[in-house]
Design a protein around this motif. Structure first.
Motif, PDB file in Angstrom:
ATOM      1  N   PHE A 166     -13.043  10.350   0.848  1.00 56.11           N
ATOM      2  CA  PHE A 166     -14.252   9.542   0.837  1.00 56.11           C
ATOM      3  C   PHE A 166     -15.437  10.406   1.249  1.00 56.11           C
ATOM      4  O   PHE A 166     -15.320  11.261   2.127  1.00 56.11           O
ATOM      5  N   ASP A 207      -3.918   4.504  -3.233  1.00 55.34           N
ATOM      6  CA  ASP A 207      -4.203   5.681  -2.410  1.00 55.34           C
ATOM      7  C   ASP A 207      -2.939   6.511  -2.192  1.00 55.34           C
ATOM      8  O   ASP A 207      -2.982   7.749  -2.218  1.00 55.34           O
ATOM      9  N   ASN A 251     -15.135  -1.503   3.081  1.00 54.10           N
ATOM     10  CA  ASN A 251     -15.825  -0.218   2.878  1.00 54.10           C
ATOM     11  C   ASN A 251     -17.324  -0.374   2.671  1.00 54.10           C
ATOM     12  O   ASN A 251     -17.969   0.472   2.038  1.00 54.10           O
ATOM     13  N   SER A 311      -8.242   2.376   3.055  1.00 55.70           N
ATOM     14  CA  SER A 311      -7.929   3.591   2.305  1.00 55.70           C
ATOM     15  C   SER A 311      -6.427   3.841   2.195  1.00 55.70           C
ATOM     16  O   SER A 311      -6.003   4.966   1.949  1.00 55.70           O
TER      17      SER A 311
END
Length: 364
Positions: free
Chosen positions: A44, A202, A114, A197
């Motif tokens: 990120f 992921d 997020n 995440s």
């Protein structure tokens, strides 16, 4: 008592007062910024912390408490968490939100997953420039928390716990310094901590898991892999999803008309969306692209909650949507079979992060 004795007593009292003042000032100062409180995934981009509102332990704790406390509503019945439940990825499961006195809001409650990474405008219509200002809108909205900021600030100043907490979080030396901005800053600090995440998506990206065949097909449709050299996907319909839902947050933070409503004229939209902010008729009926992380938990869908499930969403895009002059060019008939539509939904489920929705740090 002699004059020299009086002088000594006065000096002792003065020194004691100075010492007490130093202790008070020191205790009112927030701790240094500690962004390591919020571990960020390597893939990120870093969260952009405003210079005037770095995350501190005191501010984060205060923001979390305010988020779950109905004290911010006019009658102390509605909190931020009423419309943003952690188990639903910080949405509320309703078509449109319900506020104070059972009043119905205008739009579906957007998720907060997020949200600290989303550096552009917020809300469905983009009326807030940042998290600090976004946090102030629901409090004063008559259909949400119905608050009156002067009365609310007065209530917080009188509260035996909140005023000391604001002093610690923001270094206030006088209760009269407390303002709505401090409330917005505290809530923003908590919301920046809401990081997801660790979904199956992921884990696959990190090489820790593999997709099922159905999920793999959905992944190929989502990312238009029919255009790639891999012969396995040649002839596969494209989903046109990733043009707007770009990883890692699965949004491009822009505004589009995605063909929800037939509009012979740009004046025909019941909810003009982004145009409420810009004043441009070409923005009528356009709304902000939502992020898709944990999307399987955030039904119903779209700005008005019209679609009950992800199958309805995929069916809409597969149909090509409805005509409007400003309909996005990526909205057209996709030609997905039932199995392919099912696969696309299966891929969307891989964006669910159970560790996020069960994280005790995000719960009351």
């Amino acid at each position: 008592m002699s004059s020299s004795s009086v002088f000594v007593v006065r000096r002792i009292l003065y020194n004691s007062w100075c010492f007490a003042l130093v202790l008070c000032v020191a205790s009112c100062q927030p701790s240094p910024p500690v962004t390591q409180l919020i571990p960020e995934p390597e893939k990120f981009a870093k969260i952009i912390y405003p210079p005037d509102n770095p995350t501190t332990r005191e501010g984060l704790a205060l923001g979390k408490r305010l988020f779950y406390d109905p004290i911010l509503s006019a009658d102390s019945t509605i909190s931020c968490s009423t419309c943003h439940l952690p188990e639903l990825a910080f949405t509320d499961g309703r078509k449109v939100s319900k506020g104070i006195g059972g009043r119905t809001g205008k739009r579906n409650s957007p998720g907060l997953v997020n949200i600290g990474y989303l550096h552009k405008t917020l809300f469905w219509d983009g009326r807030a420039d940042d998290l600090e200002s976004q946090a102030l809108h629901p409090v004063a909205d008559p259909n949400e928390m119905g608050g009156d900021w002067p009365l609310l600030i007065s209530k917080l100043r009188r509260h035996p716990d909140y005023m000391p907490a604001f002093r610690r979080a923001f270094g206030l030396s006088d209760d009269r310094e407390l303002s709505p901005d401090h409330v917005g800053k505290a809530l923003a600090q908590f919301q920046r901590s809401l990081i997801s995440s660790d979904s199956k998506y992921d884990k696959v990206e990190r090489g820790e898991a593999v997709y099922t065949e159905t999920e793999r097909l959905g992944h190929a449709i989502f990312f238009d892999l029919a255009d790639e050299p891999d012969p396995e996907f040649h002839g596969l319909p494209t989903g046109e999803c990733a043009h707007c839902h770009i990883p890692p947050h699965f949004t491009n933070q822009k505004f589009f008309n995605n063909g929800l409503d037939e509009a012979d004229s740009l004046e025909d939209f019941k909810d003009i969306g982004r145009a409420l902010v810009t004043g441009s008729v070409y923005d009528n009926g356009t709304f902000r692209t939502p992020g898709l992380r944990n999307v399987a938990l955030t039904a119903p869908y779209m700005h008005d909650g019209r679609f009950e499930n992800l199958y309805d969403v995929v069916a809409h895009y597969n149909s090509g949507g409805h005509y409007a002059e400003n309909r996005n060019a990526n909205i057209f008939e996709l030609g997905l079979s039932n199995d392919q539509a099912e696969a696309l939904v299966a891929f969307l489920h891989t964006l669910t992060d159970s560790s996020f929705v069960n994280n005790p740090d995000y719960r009351q």
